[in-house]
Design an enzyme around this catalytic site. Structure first.
Site, short mmCIF file in Angstrom:
data_model
loop_
_atom_site.label_atom_id
_atom_site.label_comp_id
_atom_site.label_asym_id
_atom_site.label_seq_id
_atom_site.Cartn_x
_atom_site.Cartn_y
_atom_site.Cartn_z
N ARG A 1 0.87 -1.18 0.00
CA ARG A 1 0.00 0.00 0.00
C ARG A 1 0.90 1.22 0.00
NH1 ARG A 1 -5.08 -2.00 1.60
NH2 ARG A 1 -5.01 -3.72 3.10
N HIS B 1 2.96 -9.42 0.83
CA HIS B 1 2.72 -8.50 1.95
C HIS B 1 4.03 -8.02 2.56
CE1 HIS B 1 1.25 -7.66 6.21
NE2 HIS B 1 0.41 -6.96 5.48
N HIS C 1 1.25 -1.31 14.92
CA HIS C 1 1.34 -2.13 13.71
C HIS C 1 2.65 -2.90 13.61
CE1 HIS C 1 1.46 -2.65 9.18
NE2 HIS C 1 0.21 -2.99 9.43
#
Length: 717
Positions: free
Chosen positions: A407, A467, A624
């Site tokens: 992202r 990812h 995170h």
């Protein structure tokens, strides 16, 4: 001392009683988010923010998780979850747990937050409370700004029930034809292109003798509702009721059948915009039975899919009030710090991110001296990671840049740096993950822009999401080639780097560079690489290595040595890892888990998990980062990387976990874990019954907020 207790009878560690349900555990996380809105210690506009986040989180939960469960029910899938539930049982449990939460949220907004906002001069009014002058203004505003955008849609035998778009706010309008005396139904969509809350001009704001007025306004849907006669001239408006729907918005791409993954995902995005089946209907509690039943019937919904609410729908739109210039009602502003070893560059007179900066080669020489640890948002992303990539793009000695993009932001300076690198003749290869949920369209746009600039763009592997968060820079230094790497826990996104806590390692260790070379060959070419020198890579060796590291602690404890595991992650779901942690607890290994969100492990169960403690930290930043610590009989090992302990991360994604071998950096990570474990402000302790209890400082002792402590450390570094 940890308890070592060998069970008198063998315990089946796969027994459903030892596992929490994944979906219900996520709801408990969202409840912790909501509780921040209830906490008087949280600044007022930040409380409003947490109300909005709670709603936005729920929207995605319904679009993906609830939608998936409903599909399983329709397909008659009856596979049991590790906690022993079938899909329909999960839907029932979600409904039972969620309804009181949503009711609490709306009560908090209506009865607590709105009055507190009014005390601060912020008035979110109801239309019925306006005076005549205010109503005249809004009527003119409606005619000039709102009316041209609206499209009333009739529902009758010649007008079928209209398509209702995902997450749209609507008015169900009942009108009566004065000539036939017939009641008719219409739908009016509240347009998203207009602000949800309509401000009144300064001269029409609420006047208070005790408090200056900062903002006065009303919800857009109420302005529309009180001017409906303009949309239905000649009709008598009988009643109107707001409603909002949520649709299945997950993508279903058969990659084996997709000749062009980019085109396949574009087609699925068009389907998403059109929308899948409706999975939730929100409406005001005052909506009459006939309107409710009509909406349910047209959208194929059952009672369980309907949420009747008091007050405003779509509280996620409250986030707009964070834009008010009222710093005293928000968290103190935080400016990320340039880390000491970057500071000379960051404080250069010229732009520290300019390729023409006099000292731009210093970053590579700094990394050659020692590994560097970055901790965002405490450390500046632009002066570190972004700087690293920008320098590489313009350094004449850099020959190649390879990275993964999961992202990134819509105006990404990193993507612009990669384009510049390609323009400078460097070999640039980027793996863009098109299947990053709800970022697919953004990633497609960047992929096309990169390809046009001559960057080699790869879209990932069939059946796997990429990812991992890695960059490799190949640089010629004299007669040798050196590989510089960044291995992180977070996305290469300068916007989220200010909101999410994440870690990154900058290094030029030869083995890490060699491993990343092998990993990129696996991602971009044909490779069945099964062994790596240092990295733990999913889906290749990560699961086996993590289990082996846990079992090594078990062996140390069985041999009479101290054994300890501390793991920080976003979610703990994987049954095999949970069962192995239970075995470690039974052997007497002391285990501390810092799990922000979903945790399916049940701590504190006698004979199973009494040596396991689980906390969750919820604060102004979204936790995170992933850190994994193993005591290893005094030869401590610590890892950071992109993977949580979930089946999807271990089996269905490409992930990278890296060992931290620099003793100074390892000590920094130990300190971070210790600070998190000592938090008594934002930490919640998971109980064996699945509830979470928020910690509070004992009387007479200071409050310890881990995020505030880490900000203070960064400022004083």
């Amino acid at each position: 001392m940890p308890k070592t207790k060998k069970p008198s009878v063998d315990i089946n560690l796969s027994d459903p009683q030892y596992y929490f349900n994944r979906e219900l555990s996520w709801l408990e996380f969202n409840h912790r988010v909501l509780t921040e809105a209830f906490d008087s210690r949280t600044p007022l506009l930040e409380r409003l923010k947490f109300l909005a986040i709670f709603s936005s989180n729920l929207d995605e939960f319904f679009m993906v998780r609830v939608a998936g469960l409903k599909q399983q029910v329709e397909a008659k899938v009856n596979k049991l979850t590790p906690d022993g539930r079938r899909p329909q049982e999960q839907l029932d449990a979600i409904s039972d747990r969620l309804r009181p939460m949503v009711e609490q949220q709306h009560q908090q907004f209506q009865q607590v937050i709105k009055p507190l906002l009014a005390k601060e001069g912020i008035y979110i009014l109801d239309y019925i409370d306006l005076n005549q002058e205010q109503r005249v203004y809004l009527q003119n505003y409606f005619e000039e700004q709102i009316f041209p955008v609206l499209t009333p849609l009739a529902v009758d035998p010649s007008h079928p029930f209209p398509y209702i778009s995902n997450l749209s706010l609507n008015l169900a309008v009942v009108v009566k034809d004065p000539e036939t005396n017939e009641e008719l139904f219409a739908r009016v969509k509240v347009p998203k292109v207009l602000p949800r809350f309509v401000p009144l001009p300064e001269n029409l704001q609420v006047y208070s003798k005790t408090q200056a007025t900062r903002w006065t306004g009303v919800p857009l849907e109420q302005v529309i509702a009180h001017n409906l006669e303009s949309l239905f001239p000649g009709m008598n408006i009988q009643e109107y009721y707001p409603f909002r729907i949520t649709r299945n918005a997950d993508l279903a791409v058969e990659e084996d059948e997709a000749d062009d993954l980019l085109l396949a995902i574009e087609q699925e995005l068009r389907k998403r915009r059109i929308g899948g089946s409706v999975v939730r209907l929100e409406l005001q509690a005052a909506t009459p039975e006939n309107v409710r039943n009509m909406l349910m019937g047209e959208m194929g919904l059952a009672d369980m899919d309907v949420y009747e609410l008091e007050g405003l729908l779509g509280l996620g739109d409250l986030m707009c009030f964070l834009g008010l210039p009222l710093p005293e009602l928000k968290d103190a502003p935080w400016t990320p710090v340039v880390p000491p070893r970057f500071r000379r560059i960051g404080e250069a007179e010229n732009d520290p991110l300019s390729p023409d900066a006099d000292e731009y080669t210093d970053l590579f020489s700094t990394i050659r001296k020692h590994d560097l640890l970055l901790h965002h948002p405490y450390h500046s992303f632009s002066a570190t990671v972004q700087r690293f990539i920008t320098q590489a793009a313009h350094d004449p000695d850099v020959l190649a840049i390879k990275m993964t993009l999961y992202r990134t932001s819509g105006d990404s300076p990193i993507v612009n740096a990669l384009i510049a690198a390609a323009g400078n003749g460097k070999q640039v290869a980027v793996l863009v993950e098109l299947k990053a949920r709800f970022d697919e369209e953004n990633n497609i746009n960047w992929a096309r822009k990169l390809e046009k600039a001559g960057v080699h763009v790869v879209y990932g592997l069939v059946g796997l999401k990429t990812h991992t968060k890695v960059v490799m820079v190949v640089r010629r230094e004299g007669e040798h080639m050196r590989r510089y790497v960044h291995i992180g826990t977070g996305n290469y996104n300068p916007k989220t780097a200010r909101l999410y806590t994440d870690l990154g390692l900058l290094s030029c260790r030869e083995e890490l560079g060699a491993d990343l070379t092998d990993l990129f060959n696996f991602l971009t070419g044909y490779s069945r690489q099964r062994s790596y020198r240092k990295l733990l890579i999913a889906p290749v060796n990560l699961r086996d290595r993590i289990i082996a590291l846990i079992r090594r602690e078990i062996e140390h404890r069985q041999n009479g040595s101290h054994a300890r595991i501390v793991a920080k992650m976003n979610a703990l779901v994987d049954p095999q890892i949970i069962a192995t942690l239970y075995e470690a607890s039974q052997a007497g290994v002391q285990i501390d888990l810092i799990v922000r969100g979903i945790c399916c492990l049940r701590p504190g169960v006698e004979g199973v998990s009494e040596n396991i403690r689980v906390i969750s930290v919820v604060g102004r930043f979204l936790e995170h980062s992933r850190i994994y610590y193993f005591h290893n009989n005094g030869q401590e090992e610590v890892f950071i990387g992109s993977a949580d302990w979930m089946p999807r991360n271990l089996d269905r994604r490409v992930e990278a976990i890296a060992p931290v071998e620099d003793p100074e950096i390892a000590q920094d990570l130990f300190e971070i874990l210790g600070i998190m474990l000592s938090d008594n402000r934002q930490a919640w302790e998971l109980q064996s019954d699945g509830t979470y209890i928020q910690r509070h400082p004992p009387e007479g002792t200071p409050q310890q907020s881990s995020q505030q402590i880490l900000m203070d450390i960064a400022l004083n570094s």
